[in-house]
Design a protein around this motif. Structure first.
Motif, PDB file in Angstrom:
ATOM      1  N   GLN A  71       0.806  -1.205   0.000  1.00  0.00           N
ATOM      2  CA  GLN A  71       0.000   0.000   0.000  1.00  0.00           C
ATOM      3  C   GLN A  71       0.852   1.273   0.000  1.00  0.00           C
ATOM      4  OE1 GLN A  71      -3.159  -0.407  -0.498  1.00  0.00           O
ATOM      5  NE2 GLN A  71      -3.016  -2.626  -0.270  1.00  0.00           N
ATOM      6  N   GLN A  72       2.105   1.167  -0.386  1.00  0.00           N
ATOM      7  CA  GLN A  72       2.956   2.349  -0.516  1.00  0.00           C
ATOM      8  C   GLN A  72       3.846   2.189  -1.735  1.00  0.00           C
ATOM      9  OE1 GLN A  72       5.908   2.803   2.653  1.00  0.00           O
ATOM     10  NE2 GLN A  72       5.551   0.689   3.270  1.00  0.00           N
ATOM     11  N   ALA A  73       4.205   3.308  -2.337  1.00  0.00           N
ATOM     12  CA  ALA A  73       4.991   3.257  -3.569  1.00  0.00           C
ATOM     13  C   ALA A  73       5.944   4.444  -3.627  1.00  0.00           C
ATOM     14  CB  ALA A  73       4.075   3.270  -4.790  1.00  0.00           C
ATOM     15  N   THR A  74       7.146   4.166  -4.094  1.00  0.00           N
ATOM     16  CA  THR A  74       8.101   5.211  -4.445  1.00  0.00           C
ATOM     17  C   THR A  74       8.110   5.327  -5.964  1.00  0.00           C
ATOM     18  OG1 THR A  74       9.494   4.828  -2.503  1.00  0.00           O
ATOM     19  CG2 THR A  74      10.510   5.945  -4.370  1.00  0.00           C
ATOM     20  N   VAL A  75       7.711   6.476  -6.476  1.00  0.00           N
ATOM     21  CA  VAL A  75       7.626   6.687  -7.922  1.00  0.00           C
ATOM     22  C   VAL A  75       8.980   7.175  -8.415  1.00  0.00           C
ATOM     23  CG1 VAL A  75       6.398   7.861  -9.783  1.00  0.00           C
ATOM     24  CG2 VAL A  75       5.207   7.304  -7.651  1.00  0.00           C
ATOM     25  N   SER A  76       9.535   6.459  -9.396  1.00  0.00           N
ATOM     26  CA  SER A  76      10.851   6.805  -9.943  1.00  0.00           C
ATOM     27  C   SER A  76      10.759   6.996 -11.447  1.00  0.00           C
ATOM     28  CB  SER A  76      11.878   5.709  -9.625  1.00  0.00           C
ATOM     29  OG  SER A  76      11.986   5.507  -8.231  1.00  0.00           O
ATOM     30  N   ALA A  77      11.727   7.711 -11.988  1.00  0.00           N
ATOM     31  CA  ALA A  77      11.785   7.941 -13.430  1.00  0.00           C
ATOM     32  C   ALA A  77      12.579   6.817 -14.085  1.00  0.00           C
ATOM     33  CB  ALA A  77      12.446   9.283 -13.719  1.00  0.00           C
ATOM     34  N   LEU A  78      11.941   6.074 -14.998  1.00  0.00           N
ATOM     35  CA  LEU A  78      12.648   5.016 -15.718  1.00  0.00           C
ATOM     36  C   LEU A  78      13.586   5.593 -16.766  1.00  0.00           C
ATOM     37  CD1 LEU A  78       9.780   2.410 -16.214  1.00  0.00           C
ATOM     38  CD2 LEU A  78      11.652   2.336 -14.569  1.00  0.00           C
ATOM     39  N   THR A 198       6.097  12.535   0.308  1.00  0.00           N
ATOM     40  CA  THR A 198       7.345  13.254   0.036  1.00  0.00           C
ATOM     41  C   THR A 198       7.416  13.576  -1.450  1.00  0.00           C
ATOM     42  OG1 THR A 198       8.612  11.218  -0.361  1.00  0.00           O
ATOM     43  CG2 THR A 198       8.596  12.084   1.891  1.00  0.00           C
ATOM     44  N   THR A 199       8.108  14.653  -1.778  1.00  0.00           N
ATOM     45  CA  THR A 199       8.346  15.009  -3.180  1.00  0.00           C
ATOM     46  C   THR A 199       9.816  15.339  -3.361  1.00  0.00           C
ATOM     47  OG1 THR A 199       7.878  17.360  -2.842  1.00  0.00           O
ATOM     48  CG2 THR A 199       6.013  15.933  -3.409  1.00  0.00           C
ATOM     49  N   ASN A 200      10.305  15.135  -4.592  1.00  0.00           N
ATOM     50  CA  ASN A 200      11.723  15.372  -4.869  1.00  0.00           C
ATOM     51  C   ASN A 200      11.907  16.073  -6.205  1.00  0.00           C
ATOM     52  OD1 ASN A 200      14.528  15.092  -4.244  1.00  0.00           O
ATOM     53  ND2 ASN A 200      14.656  13.413  -5.730  1.00  0.00           N
ATOM     54  N   VAL A 201      10.885  16.811  -6.653  1.00  0.00           N
ATOM     55  CA  VAL A 201      10.966  17.443  -7.969  1.00  0.00           C
ATOM     56  C   VAL A 201      10.489  18.891  -7.893  1.00  0.00           C
ATOM     57  CG1 VAL A 201      10.625  15.294  -9.235  1.00  0.00           C
ATOM     58  CG2 VAL A 201       8.647  16.659  -8.608  1.00  0.00           C
ATOM     59  N   ASN A 202      10.918  19.633  -8.875  1.00  0.00           N
ATOM     60  CA  ASN A 202      10.398  20.981  -9.130  1.00  0.00           C
ATOM     61  C   ASN A 202      10.602  21.256 -10.613  1.00  0.00           C
ATOM     62  OD1 ASN A 202      13.268  21.322  -7.587  1.00  0.00           O
ATOM     63  ND2 ASN A 202      13.159  22.643  -9.407  1.00  0.00           N
ATOM     64  N   ASP A 211      15.925   8.082 -10.381  1.00  0.00           N
ATOM     65  CA  ASP A 211      15.762   9.064  -9.309  1.00  0.00           C
ATOM     66  C   ASP A 211      14.328   9.044  -8.783  1.00  0.00           C
ATOM     67  OD1 ASP A 211      18.350   9.858  -9.471  1.00  0.00           O
ATOM     68  OD2 ASP A 211      17.954  11.762 -10.503  1.00  0.00           O
ATOM     69  N   PRO A 212      14.145   9.074  -7.435  1.00  0.00           N
ATOM     70  CA  PRO A 212      12.786   9.096  -6.891  1.00  0.00           C
ATOM     71  C   PRO A 212      12.094  10.423  -7.158  1.00  0.00           C
ATOM     72  CG  PRO A 212      14.390   9.368  -5.136  1.00  0.00           C
ATOM     73  CD  PRO A 212      15.179   9.065  -6.384  1.00  0.00           C
ATOM     74  N   ILE A 213      10.836  10.354  -7.505  1.00  0.00           N
ATOM     75  CA  ILE A 213      10.029  11.551  -7.758  1.00  0.00           C
ATOM     76  C   ILE A 213       9.180  11.889  -6.541  1.00  0.00           C
ATOM     77  CG2 ILE A 213       8.177  12.507  -9.181  1.00  0.00           C
ATOM     78  CD1 ILE A 213       9.261  10.839 -11.502  1.00  0.00           C
ATOM     79  N   CYS A 214       8.513  10.886  -5.971  1.00  0.00           N
ATOM     80  CA  CYS A 214       7.673  11.102  -4.799  1.00  0.00           C
ATOM     81  C   CYS A 214       7.349   9.763  -4.148  1.00  0.00           C
ATOM     82  CB  CYS A 214       6.376  11.837  -5.175  1.00  0.00           C
ATOM     83  SG  CYS A 214       5.243  10.840  -6.178  1.00  0.00           S
TER      84      CYS A 214
END
Length: 303
Positions: A71-78, A198-202, A211-214
């Motif tokens: 029930q949790q996910a780290t979204v990353s850029a492939l 959490t977020t890691n982008v702008n 790289d993790p996005i959120c």
């Protein structure tokens, strides 16, 4: 004569009273024994160090709310790229499939072009392979030409399938690609419904592949991670129901069911992790909230 008579009587009375004094001096011993006899039972019912009685204490727990890995996910850029736009905000709710960020990368366009070129060649090479196969069957073409056409066809076919798989991972439907043309920007979609933590982008930031996005969590399926101790293991069973309280919610009691018990005891504090699922879903339950020491088993047998 009277003086001698009174002196004799006094000496006689002193002699008669002497045994009574010895008897009275011997009497304290039985009193002291009686007191010791009365105090011994107290020492067997109370621990002299801790003051705890011999009555067994109920099993109690401490713990926190956690989110199950499913029930949790780290979204990353492939694939890397520059962030062109984003709708991310900590605490915001998203649904599965929502676009949470858009990336610009020329390589993304080149990948689509390579796929379209491969599929175009594949159609020609497949027909050429079939033609050479018919000619060889009629002895009208050489075996070498047939083998070359076969190799060309299979090579481009595998290339096309590999490119299609890469585009699928990036969220591109290859059928739509052939019908509607290339997509200029890469869209990052939410893999599940939940809240952004959490977020890691702008806008304008370059992201490398991986790289993790959120991070996204689904609070509607929280679990409780409890800490029990070695002495309580025998009383714990999957299916047990327990009663617990949550910090900040006063004296309100809630119930949960044990769904998993770790099979390894921590070597440092001799504790064991127990996982339970709350029987009631509450919007004010949040991951990380503390479940206090009021937690206790309310039944002792697995259902």
């Amino acid at each position: 004569m009277k003086a001698i008579f009174y002196l004799a009587i006094s000496l006689y009375m002193v002699a008669c009273n002497q045994p009574k004094q010895e008897t009275s001096e011997a009497t304290p011993s039985p009193v002291s024994t009686h007191i010791e006899t009365e105090t011994k039972p107290d020492s067997t019912t109370t621990d002299a160090v801790s003051g705890a009685t011999n009555v067994a204490n109920a099993t109690t727990f401490n713990g926190i709310f956690i989110v199950a890995p499913q029930q949790q996910a780290t979204v990353s850029a492939l694939m890397g790229g520059i962030v062109e736009s984003t709708s991310l905000l900590v605490g915001k709710s998203v649904k599965k499939g929502d676009v949470i960020a858009v990336l610009d990368n020329p390589e993304f366009i080149n990948l689509q072009q390579s796929y379209l070129d491969a599929t175009a060649q594949l159609e020609f090479l497949e027909k050429e392979y079939q033609r050479q196969q018919n000619l060889v069957a009629q002895d009208a073409a050489s075996e070498k030409q047939f083998q070359q056409s076969k190799a060309d066809f299979l090579s481009v076919k595998s290339k096309s399938e590999a490119l299609a798989a890469q585009l699928s991972l990036l969220g591109v439907d290859v059928n739509d690609l052939q019908t509607n043309g290339m997509i200029t920007r890469m869209e990052i979609q939410a893999p599940l419904s939940g809240s952004i933590t959490t977020t890691n982008v702008n806008i304008g930031k370059y992201l490398n592949p991986g790289d993790p996005i959120c991070d996204i969590i689904d609070n509607s399926h929280l679990l409780i991670q409890l800490t029990a101790y070695e002495k309580d293991i025998r009383s714990l069973h999957v299916g047990n129901r327990l009663e617990f309280r949550v910090n900040g919610m006063g004296e309100e009691n809630f119930e949960a069911e044990i769904i998993s018990i770790n099979q390894k005891v921590d070597n440092e504090n001799r504790s064991i992790k127990v996982f339970a699922r709350p029987l009631e879903t509450r919007s004010d339950f949040c991951a990380g909230m503390y479940v206090n020491q009021k937690s206790r088993i309310i039944n002792t047998f697995a259902e």
